[in-house]
Design a protein around this motif. Structure first.
Motif, PDB file in Angstrom:
ATOM      1  N   ARG A 207       0.834  -1.199   0.000  1.00  0.00           N
ATOM      2  CA  ARG A 207       0.000   0.000   0.000  1.00  0.00           C
ATOM      3  C   ARG A 207       0.876   1.259   0.000  1.00  0.00           C
ATOM      4  NH1 ARG A 207      -2.955  -0.500   4.671  1.00  0.00           N
ATOM      5  NH2 ARG A 207      -4.266  -2.013   3.596  1.00  0.00           N
ATOM      6  N   ALA A 208       1.919   1.271   0.804  1.00  0.00           N
ATOM      7  CA  ALA A 208       2.821   2.422   0.846  1.00  0.00           C
ATOM      8  C   ALA A 208       3.511   2.620  -0.497  1.00  0.00           C
ATOM      9  CB  ALA A 208       3.855   2.242   1.949  1.00  0.00           C
ATOM     10  N   LEU A 209       3.877   1.542  -1.139  1.00  0.00           N
ATOM     11  CA  LEU A 209       4.528   1.616  -2.445  1.00  0.00           C
ATOM     12  C   LEU A 209       3.572   2.195  -3.495  1.00  0.00           C
ATOM     13  CD1 LEU A 209       7.288   0.912  -3.580  1.00  0.00           C
ATOM     14  CD2 LEU A 209       6.406  -1.322  -4.193  1.00  0.00           C
ATOM     15  N   ARG A 210       2.319   1.768  -3.485  1.00  0.00           N
ATOM     16  CA  ARG A 210       1.328   2.299  -4.415  1.00  0.00           C
ATOM     17  C   ARG A 210       1.106   3.793  -4.177  1.00  0.00           C
ATOM     18  NH1 ARG A 210      -1.312  -2.639  -3.502  1.00  0.00           N
ATOM     19  NH2 ARG A 210      -2.645  -1.677  -1.929  1.00  0.00           N
ATOM     20  N   GLN A 211       1.052   4.206  -2.908  1.00  0.00           N
ATOM     21  CA  GLN A 211       0.877   5.626  -2.600  1.00  0.00           C
ATOM     22  C   GLN A 211       2.073   6.444  -3.083  1.00  0.00           C
ATOM     23  OE1 GLN A 211       0.222   5.647   1.625  1.00  0.00           O
ATOM     24  NE2 GLN A 211      -1.981   5.306   1.431  1.00  0.00           N
ATOM     25  N   GLU A 212       3.269   5.910  -2.910  1.00  0.00           N
ATOM     26  CA  GLU A 212       4.467   6.614  -3.354  1.00  0.00           C
ATOM     27  C   GLU A 212       4.487   6.743  -4.874  1.00  0.00           C
ATOM     28  OE1 GLU A 212       7.713   8.831  -3.353  1.00  0.00           O
ATOM     29  OE2 GLU A 212       6.596   8.236  -1.573  1.00  0.00           O
ATOM     30  N   PHE A 213       4.098   5.705  -5.587  1.00  0.00           N
ATOM     31  CA  PHE A 213       4.027   5.775  -7.044  1.00  0.00           C
ATOM     32  C   PHE A 213       3.004   6.819  -7.486  1.00  0.00           C
ATOM     33  CE2 PHE A 213       5.627   1.179  -7.572  1.00  0.00           C
ATOM     34  CZ  PHE A 213       6.931   1.614  -7.722  1.00  0.00           C
ATOM     35  N   ALA A 214       1.855   6.847  -6.815  1.00  0.00           N
ATOM     36  CA  ALA A 214       0.820   7.824  -7.164  1.00  0.00           C
ATOM     37  C   ALA A 214       1.311   9.249  -6.899  1.00  0.00           C
ATOM     38  CB  ALA A 214      -0.458   7.566  -6.371  1.00  0.00           C
ATOM     39  N   ALA A 215       1.984   9.478  -5.789  1.00  0.00           N
ATOM     40  CA  ALA A 215       2.509  10.806  -5.477  1.00  0.00           C
ATOM     41  C   ALA A 215       3.581  11.213  -6.476  1.00  0.00           C
ATOM     42  CB  ALA A 215       3.063  10.832  -4.056  1.00  0.00           C
ATOM     43  N   SER A 216       4.413  10.270  -6.852  1.00  0.00           N
ATOM     44  CA  SER A 216       5.465  10.550  -7.826  1.00  0.00           C
ATOM     45  C   SER A 216       4.858  10.895  -9.181  1.00  0.00           C
ATOM     46  CB  SER A 216       6.387   9.339  -7.949  1.00  0.00           C
ATOM     47  OG  SER A 216       7.355   9.544  -8.931  1.00  0.00           O
ATOM     48  N   ARG A 217       3.838  10.177  -9.585  1.00  0.00           N
ATOM     49  CA  ARG A 217       3.166  10.436 -10.846  1.00  0.00           C
ATOM     50  C   ARG A 217       2.498  11.812 -10.830  1.00  0.00           C
ATOM     51  NH1 ARG A 217      -0.747   6.496 -11.003  1.00  0.00           N
ATOM     52  NH2 ARG A 217       0.939   5.001 -10.776  1.00  0.00           N
ATOM     53  N   ALA A 218       1.868  12.158  -9.702  1.00  0.00           N
ATOM     54  CA  ALA A 218       1.223  13.462  -9.584  1.00  0.00           C
ATOM     55  C   ALA A 218       2.251  14.591  -9.654  1.00  0.00           C
ATOM     56  CB  ALA A 218       0.436  13.552  -8.277  1.00  0.00           C
ATOM     57  N   ALA A 219       3.394  14.401  -9.016  1.00  0.00           N
ATOM     58  CA  ALA A 219       4.455  15.421  -9.066  1.00  0.00           C
ATOM     59  C   ALA A 219       4.999  15.566 -10.480  1.00  0.00           C
ATOM     60  CB  ALA A 219       5.569  15.062  -8.090  1.00  0.00           C
ATOM     61  N   ALA A 220       5.161  14.455 -11.176  1.00  0.00           N
ATOM     62  CA  ALA A 220       5.653  14.505 -12.553  1.00  0.00           C
ATOM     63  C   ALA A 220       4.640  15.202 -13.456  1.00  0.00           C
ATOM     64  CB  ALA A 220       5.942  13.101 -13.063  1.00  0.00           C
ATOM     65  N   ASP A 221       3.358  14.947 -13.245  1.00  0.00           N
ATOM     66  CA  ASP A 221       2.317  15.619 -14.022  1.00  0.00           C
ATOM     67  C   ASP A 221       2.322  17.120 -13.763  1.00  0.00           C
ATOM     68  OD1 ASP A 221       1.551  13.213 -15.093  1.00  0.00           O
ATOM     69  OD2 ASP A 221      -0.187  12.950 -13.766  1.00  0.00           O
ATOM     70  N   ALA A 222       2.502  17.507 -12.503  1.00  0.00           N
ATOM     71  CA  ALA A 222       2.539  18.926 -12.156  1.00  0.00           C
ATOM     72  C   ALA A 222       3.736  19.607 -12.808  1.00  0.00           C
ATOM     73  CB  ALA A 222       2.592  19.104 -10.643  1.00  0.00           C
ATOM     74  N   ARG A 223       4.878  18.940 -12.829  1.00  0.00           N
ATOM     75  CA  ARG A 223       6.047  19.510 -13.488  1.00  0.00           C
ATOM     76  C   ARG A 223       5.813  19.623 -14.982  1.00  0.00           C
ATOM     77  NH1 ARG A 223       8.879  16.151  -9.942  1.00  0.00           N
ATOM     78  NH2 ARG A 223       9.116  14.600 -11.569  1.00  0.00           N
ATOM     79  N   GLY A 224       5.116  18.655 -15.555  1.00  0.00           N
ATOM     80  CA  GLY A 224       4.826  18.684 -16.986  1.00  0.00           C
ATOM     81  C   GLY A 224       3.893  19.816 -17.358  1.00  0.00           C
ATOM     82  N   ARG A 225       2.923  20.119 -16.496  1.00  0.00           N
ATOM     83  CA  ARG A 225       1.988  21.216 -16.763  1.00  0.00           C
ATOM     84  C   ARG A 225       2.683  22.566 -16.666  1.00  0.00           C
ATOM     85  NH1 ARG A 225      -1.430  18.140 -13.510  1.00  0.00           N
ATOM     86  NH2 ARG A 225      -0.948  19.449 -11.739  1.00  0.00           N
ATOM     87  N   ALA A 226       3.727  22.655 -15.853  1.00  0.00           N
ATOM     88  CA  ALA A 226       4.430  23.928 -15.678  1.00  0.00           C
ATOM     89  C   ALA A 226       5.145  24.325 -16.962  1.00  0.00           C
ATOM     90  CB  ALA A 226       5.424  23.829 -14.530  1.00  0.00           C
TER      91      ALA A 226
END
Length: 127
Positions: free
Chosen positions: A22-41
């Motif tokens: 569960r912690a690994l899935r949450q970390e992957f989701a957070a990493s993906r969200a951060a990458a998406d935010a950087r991409g939108r910038a």
């Protein structure tokens, strides 16, 4: 007795394994969200972050800026720079963070101005 001990160990391993997954899935989701935010910038903003070593959000937090306003940036920068001056007992480290934050915000303002001028040039009909 050994049977119960083995069951306790198996159940314990299962619980720890599920929590880890569960912690690994949450970390992957957070990493993906951060990458998406950087991409939108945008690529220019991401490049400015990598060059300056400070993100736009971090720079805004350091200078206590909610929106990119050159007047507010300069006012907060001047205040924080003076307060953290080593001659008045301030911290050189914090003063350098304030300088880097201002540089990052200035770069972001330059990028926004460039985008705005590109949009205006794209909207003007050629004569």
């Amino acid at each position: 007795m050994a049977k119960y001990l083995a069951q306790i160990i198996v159940v314990g391993v299962q619980v720890v394994g599920r929590a880890f997954a569960r912690a690994l899935r949450q970390e992957f989701a957070a990493s993906r969200a951060a990458a998406d935010a950087r991409g939108r910038a945008g690529p220019q903003s991401a490049a400015a972050t990598s060059i300056s070593g400070i993100s736009l959000q971090e720079a805004q937090q350091i200078l206590n800026i909610s929106k990119l306003s050159p007047e507010e940036i300069q006012k907060n920068y001047d205040h924080l720079f003076k307060v953290n001056d080593k001659s008045v007992g301030g911290s050189f480290y914090l003063q350098s963070k304030v300088v880097r934050a201002k540089e990052r915000l200035d770069e972001e303002l330059r990028i926004e101005a460039q985008r705005q001028s590109e949009r205006e040039q794209g909207q003007k009909p050629e004569t």
